[in-house]
Enzyme design. Structure first.
Site, PDB file in Angstrom:
ATOM      1  N   LYS A  28       0.825  -1.052  -0.033  1.00 14.63           N
ATOM      2  CA  LYS A  28       0.172   0.079   0.213  1.00 14.63           C
ATOM      3  C   LYS A  28       0.803   1.391  -0.194  1.00 14.63           C
ATOM      4  O   LYS A  28       0.738   2.202  -0.636  1.00 14.63           O
ATOM      5  CB  LYS A  28      -0.909  -0.042   1.315  1.00 14.63           C
ATOM      6  CG  LYS A  28      -1.973   1.132   1.161  1.00 14.63           C
ATOM      7  CD  LYS A  28      -2.791   1.095   2.428  1.00 14.63           C
ATOM      8  CE  LYS A  28      -4.037  -0.074   2.165  1.00 14.63           C
ATOM      9  NZ  LYS A  28      -3.798  -1.481   2.527  1.00 14.63           N
ATOM     10  N   GLY A 137      -7.682  -6.276   2.514  1.00 16.70           N
ATOM     11  CA  GLY A 137      -8.626  -6.545   3.715  1.00 16.70           C
ATOM     12  C   GLY A 137      -8.047  -7.452   4.730  1.00 16.70           C
ATOM     13  O   GLY A 137      -8.955  -7.738   5.709  1.00 16.70           O
ATOM     14  N   THR A 141      -7.996  -1.042   9.127  1.00 15.38           N
ATOM     15  CA  THR A 141      -7.894   0.075   8.692  1.00 15.38           C
ATOM     16  C   THR A 141      -8.605   0.989   9.842  1.00 15.38           C
ATOM     17  O   THR A 141      -9.555   0.511  10.346  1.00 15.38           O
ATOM     18  CB  THR A 141      -8.460   0.447   7.292  1.00 15.38           C
ATOM     19  OG1 THR A 141      -7.382  -0.016   6.398  1.00 15.38           O
ATOM     20  CG2 THR A 141      -8.634   1.922   7.241  1.00 15.38           C
ATOM     21  N   GLN A 188      -2.354   8.962   6.751  1.00 12.25           N
ATOM     22  CA  GLN A 188      -2.762   9.877   5.705  1.00 12.25           C
ATOM     23  C   GLN A 188      -3.992  10.808   6.224  1.00 12.25           C
ATOM     24  O   GLN A 188      -4.900  10.455   7.233  1.00 12.25           O
ATOM     25  CB  GLN A 188      -3.441   9.317   4.531  1.00 12.25           C
ATOM     26  CG  GLN A 188      -2.321   8.655   3.401  1.00 12.25           C
ATOM     27  CD  GLN A 188      -2.907   8.176   2.319  1.00 12.25           C
ATOM     28  OE1 GLN A 188      -3.680   7.207   2.354  1.00 12.25           O
ATOM     29  NE2 GLN A 188      -2.961   9.152   1.326  1.00 12.25           N
ATOM     30  N   GLU A 302      -9.106   2.861  -5.383  1.00 15.69           N
ATOM     31  CA  GLU A 302     -10.089   3.118  -4.300  1.00 15.69           C
ATOM     32  C   GLU A 302     -10.243   4.788  -4.270  1.00 15.69           C
ATOM     33  O   GLU A 302      -8.896   5.400  -4.551  1.00 15.69           O
ATOM     34  CB  GLU A 302      -9.727   2.780  -2.711  1.00 15.69           C
ATOM     35  CG  GLU A 302      -9.779   1.321  -2.553  1.00 15.69           C
ATOM     36  CD  GLU A 302      -9.584   0.959  -1.127  1.00 15.69           C
ATOM     37  OE1 GLU A 302      -9.881   1.923  -0.098  1.00 15.69           O
ATOM     38  OE2 GLU A 302      -8.997  -0.113  -0.877  1.00 15.69           O
ATOM     39  N   GLN A 314      -5.911   4.599  -2.932  1.00  9.30           N
ATOM     40  CA  GLN A 314      -5.267   3.297  -3.223  1.00  9.30           C
ATOM     41  C   GLN A 314      -5.212   2.771  -4.689  1.00  9.30           C
ATOM     42  O   GLN A 314      -6.127   3.287  -5.103  1.00  9.30           O
ATOM     43  CB  GLN A 314      -5.776   2.235  -2.129  1.00  9.30           C
ATOM     44  CG  GLN A 314      -5.180   0.902  -2.256  1.00  9.30           C
ATOM     45  CD  GLN A 314      -3.390   1.054  -2.211  1.00  9.30           C
ATOM     46  OE1 GLN A 314      -3.022   1.418  -3.107  1.00  9.30           O
ATOM     47  NE2 GLN A 314      -2.907   0.315  -0.952  1.00  9.30           N
ATOM     48  N   ARG A 316      -4.154  -0.868  -6.712  1.00  9.55           N
ATOM     49  CA  ARG A 316      -3.405  -2.156  -6.736  1.00  9.55           C
ATOM     50  C   ARG A 316      -3.582  -2.941  -8.046  1.00  9.55           C
ATOM     51  O   ARG A 316      -4.601  -2.613  -8.326  1.00  9.55           O
ATOM     52  CB  ARG A 316      -3.805  -2.892  -5.476  1.00  9.55           C
ATOM     53  CG  ARG A 316      -5.320  -3.197  -5.344  1.00  9.55           C
ATOM     54  CD  ARG A 316      -5.547  -4.198  -4.154  1.00  9.55           C
ATOM     55  NE  ARG A 316      -5.555  -3.350  -2.944  1.00  9.55           N
ATOM     56  CZ  ARG A 316      -6.455  -2.847  -2.427  1.00  9.55           C
ATOM     57  NH1 ARG A 316      -7.820  -2.513  -3.094  1.00  9.55           N
ATOM     58  NH2 ARG A 316      -6.457  -2.325  -1.363  1.00  9.55           N
ATOM     59  N   HIS A 829     -10.279 -37.904 -24.890  1.00 12.33           N
ATOM     60  CA  HIS A 829      -9.758 -39.106 -24.324  1.00 12.33           C
ATOM     61  C   HIS A 829     -10.765 -39.852 -23.270  1.00 12.33           C
ATOM     62  O   HIS A 829     -11.110 -41.036 -23.452  1.00 12.33           O
ATOM     63  CB  HIS A 829      -8.634 -38.989 -23.565  1.00 12.33           C
ATOM     64  CG  HIS A 829      -8.181 -40.017 -22.670  1.00 12.33           C
ATOM     65  ND1 HIS A 829      -7.510 -41.530 -23.157  1.00 12.33           N
ATOM     66  CD2 HIS A 829      -8.247 -40.127 -21.272  1.00 12.33           C
ATOM     67  CE1 HIS A 829      -7.698 -42.041 -22.035  1.00 12.33           C
ATOM     68  NE2 HIS A 829      -7.919 -41.438 -20.729  1.00 12.33           N
TER      69      HIS A 829
END
Length: 870
Positions: A28, A137, A141, A188, A302, A314, A316, A829
């Protein structure tokens, strides 16, 4: 925010972070640092407490170290103990006091904000937001935290959250060492949004890379991420909103005046309204594409909206997308899976991929360690489309259905053209009486055996680069032989006859799947003969208890030499070697040359021999064939007798008899081309192993397996230069481990969209699982869910449930009474051998190995194509 150089590496500003700081800032933190570098992207200001602080605080704890030692040996089955230890570790960490120098660094950054500033405090693990795994997750947070004391307290809580039960279990599942995962913490400045959400720059459901999918709701994003509140969903394609789903938004979460968050009811006037305006939706798409372009891969982003400005908190990589096949052509393409047709959907290593590509009759494209063929052109022409869909209907109807779905949509395939440029595949028909001659098969097999014998002799004289050039030339010749009209006609004869018989017998007599029973015990089926031949080996071993006891203890491949010291050991050894001489080039996943053959790993046959001794009576090999032959011929006589009683019965019986003869004359050959291919691969491999041994002697490599991660051309270059790129090999080993976890799609477009198909059954019993009927009959029994041959522990009468079977699985078929697979079609097969042995079979059953539990009693309806869990 500038870094305070005096505090060292334990606290850094976000602007000082980038992808090179992953080990100290976590996924992150590193990604936020990169986001700060993208022009025009707004990122809330903040700082990061690095893993250096975590190591200093947690690594110095003897108690935590002891608890981690105990946790390291636990598996998923130890959930109760995992829960207890995780709880103890968290409690101990939360009681730890932050050392003074680290606290000083944190306060230095906090002092740069206004006194009433609120913060979002997020965990950032080093095994998080990676290209190969998203641990989103798993750690905690905390939002709207105010005051220095509370910030410090919640930083410690974040450290402790590395050991929540969900985080620990996730690491166990993904094979991550608890000690090697370190935690940074991102702090932040809090943004108080009126709306927030998640944006995927590729559709997370279909995989389409051209569609941006946006989830949006009122208030804070965390409630949306956790699934507590409903969200709108918008889909955007190249600057145009193509779909909207507006949800009823009853509640939202906002920052509380006392810190933390609070749930509030949404104004009734806004509940059914669109969270974002159309202009805001399109602005988000632009932001998403800019971020995706910067990172170079589809992103999960996000975002939040505050005072009319979008902030990114964010981004990712989306780790769940299957990679798009490699192709530099920017035009539209439709790729179908080679593995689903070859009954081998496992990831292949680079050497295996490249050799199969060289052998193929048309270009094949790599993705996720698998191969795909582009069929866009066939789908664009009337004749090509018809041939392709008919062929896929035989190989894998779910591929056929997916292609039909894509074509019917009309938004990807060009308008259909009147003619195709593809060659017409020759077929035998009921009118080509002169071609219905078993001598054709005898001739084809004799030609193949002569070709293999010549290859074995010629390759002995080759070495070095000359060997590679020789193999390449042989591969090219092999490619041409694949399309020989006589060979293609022999294979299509079975398809045509089977289709004709099933269609007309159902229409004339009301009987389904008639052709299935007529293909029992046909001549020239090299694969079914392989299963029966191992029964003969079991019969040689059966009379000698001391040999059986010895085989039960076998751990490695030296057992064949050790056998000679036992009574009748030489006789038994000779019997096993006789089997290996004819079938030892086979193995599970045999289209990949890097897979160890039975000749290389004969111990793999031992459990199969012991299973045959345990479950099958003596003499069963010959008896099974004779019983199948008697049943098939009796079935033929009964059909012809019934047909003769119908209007125009003599003519119908004559046509049916011709088609039945054609079916039985040609059905066995269906398995031979694969046997021929695998034979050639084994000859190539033996020669290549000699070159590998020379590279080991020269100190170029230490293990033969390293060469599996080079392509055929790269292997040749290594022999030429006596040098290899070890960094490249290590990188490809890591890629292969990732590829092994991927689930390959049957059909994927050049946009990355995965197209799925489904079966259409007129009358399906309640809760039945649909599939494709490939071998008629209904049977009940115990399901044995087996994912690899090494796991096989079958008892006579079990029903085999697996992902796919290739010829190496045939020895298991003599013990079972029914077959269920996730992959397959009428002519693959498992279906061919199930019919040969008279086993009811259903293939193409999506997620069969997950929906059916090992040991459950099930009913397999191989006539109508479904499975019931009883």
């Amino acid at each position: 925010m500038a870094t305070n150089i005096g505090i060292g590496a334990t606290v850094l500003g976000l602007q000082d972070l980038d992808k090179t700081k992953l080990t100290i800032a976590g996924g992150k933190g590193a990604n936020l640092g990169e986001l700060c570098r993208i022009e025009g992207i707004q990122v809330p200001d903040g700082f990061c407490i690095t893993t250096g602080a975590f190591k200093k605080v947690i690594g110095g704890s003897v108690v935590v170290g002891e608890l981690l030692d105990r946790l390291a040996v636990l598996g998923l089955e130890d959930r109760k103990m995992v829960n207890q230890l995780s709880s103890q570790i968290r409690k101990h960490i939360e009681d730890i006091v932050i050392p003074g120098d680290i606290e000083e660094g944190i306060i230095h950054f906090l002092d740069q904000f206004t006194g009433n500033a609120a913060f979002a405090i997020r965990s950032s693990a080093t095994a998080e937001d990676l290209p190969t795994a998203s641990f989103a997750g798993q750690q905690d947070t905390y939002l709207n935290i105010t005051g220095q004391a509370e910030v410090l307290k919640h930083i410690v809580k974040c450290w402790a959250s590395l050991f929540t039960e969900r985080a620990v279990v996730y690491r166990i599942q993904n094979g991550f060492d608890h000690r090697k995962v370190q935690l940074a913490v991102v702090v932040q400045q809090m943004v108080f949004p009126e709306a927030s959400g998640i944006m995927f720059t590729a559709d997370p459901v279909t995989g389409n890379r051209k569609i941006v999918s946006i989830d949006a709701g009122f208030g804070l994003c965390e409630a949306l991420v956790s699934g507590v509140v409903n969200a709108d969903n918008y889909k955007v394609l190249q600057g145009k909103i193509i779909d909207k789903e507006i949800s009823a938004k009853k509640v939202a979460f906002y920052a509380s005046g006392n810190g933390g968050t609070t749930e509030q009811e949404v104004d009734p006037k806004l509940r059914e309204s669109q969270t974002l305006t159309n202009d805001q939706i399109l602005e988000l798409e632009i932001i998403g594409r800019k971020i995706e372009s910067y990172f170079g891969s589809p992103q999960d982003i996000e975002w939040c909206l505050s005072d009319g400005r979008f902030y990114i908190v964010q981004s990712r990589p989306i780790t769940t997308l299957y990679p798009v096949p490699e192709n530099s052509d920017p035009e539209n393409h439709v790729y179908i899976s080679v593995g689903h047709q070859q009954m081998m959907t496992d990831a292949m290593k680079p050497l295996g991929l490249s050799i199969w590509q060289l052998m193929a009759g048309r270009p094949m494209y790599k993705a996720g360690g698998r191969l795909f063929v582009d069929v866009f052109k066939e789908l664009s022409f009337a004749t090509g489309r018809e041939r392709l869909l008919n062929a896929m209907g035989q190989h894998d109807p779910l591929i056929e259905n997916a292609l039909v779905t894509l074509v019917d949509r009309g938004d990807f395939i060009k308008p259909i053209q009147p003619e195709a440029s593809n060659p017409v595949i020759p077929v035998l028909s009921a009118n080509s009486q002169t071609e219905n001659d078993p001598a054709i098969i005898t001739e084809l097999i004799a030609d193949a055996e002569a070709s293999i014998a010549g290859l074995k002799q010629d390759i002995q004289t080759r070495s070095g680069v000359d060997l590679f050039d020789f193999i390449l030339q042989d591969l090219q010749q092999r490619k041409q032989s694949l399309l020989l009209p006589k060979k293609m006609a022999a294979i299509m004869a079975v398809v045509n006859a089977s289709t004709w018989i099933n269609k007309n017998m159902e229409e004339w007599l009301g009987e389904k799947g008639v052709a299935d029973k007529l293909t029992q015990s046909v001549a020239n089926n090299i694969t079914s003969e392989m299963g029966l031949a191992l029964l003969h080996v079991a019969d040689v071993v059966r009379p000698y208890p001391d040999v059986i006891a010895f085989l039960q203890q076998v751990k490695n491949d030296s057992f064949l030499d050790e056998l000679q010291g036992l009574q009748r050991g030489k006789q038994i050894r000779d019997a096993i070697y006789g089997y290996l001489n004819k079938y030892g080039m086979r193995c599970a996943g045999e289209i990949d040359i890097t897979k160890p053959r039975w000749n290389e790993n004969p111990a793999k046959l031992v459990p199969l021999i012991l299973s045959n001794i345990k479950n099958i009576e003596s003499g069963a090999g010959s008896r099974k064939f004779e019983e199948g032959l008697t049943e098939a011929l009796e079935r033929k006589r009964n059909l012809l007798d019934k047909l003769k009683q119908l209007p125009d019965g003599e003519q119908k019986a004559a046509e049916a008899e011709w088609m039945i003869n054609q079916l039985r004359d040609f059905a066995g050959y269906r398995e031979y081309p694969k046997y021929e291919i695998v034979n050639r691969l084994w000859v190539y491999k033996q020669a290549l192993l000699k070159e590998a041994s020379q590279l080991i002697k020269a100190g170029v490599i230490t293990r033969v397996e390293d060469l599996h991660y080079l392509t055929f051309d790269e292997f040749r270059e290594a022999v030429l230069t006596c040098n290899v790129d070890h960094e490249l090999i290590n990188k490809r080993k890591e890629e292969h481990q990732i590829n092994e976890k991927l689930n390959p799609p049957r059909v994927i477009t050049s946009d990355g969209e995965i197209i799925t198909g489904s079966y259409k059954h007129d009358r399906l019993p309640a809760k039945a699982i649909a599939g494709l009927a490939v071998s008629a009959g209904t049977i009940e029994g115990r399901a044995r869910v087996i994912l690899s041959m090494e796991q096989a522990d079958l008892q006579h009468g079990d029903i085999l449930v697996t992902v796919f079977t290739d010829p190496s699985w045939t020895p298991l078929f003599v013990s079972i009474k029914g077959l269920v697979t996730e992959v397959g079609g009428l002519m693959t097969h498992g279906a061919v051998i199930a019919r040969e042995y008279g086993l009811p079979g259903v293939v193409g059953v999506e997620n069969a190995t997950k929906l059916i539990q090992d040991g459950q009693r099930i009913r397999v309806n191989g006539t109508d194509g479904y499975v019931e869990i009883l």
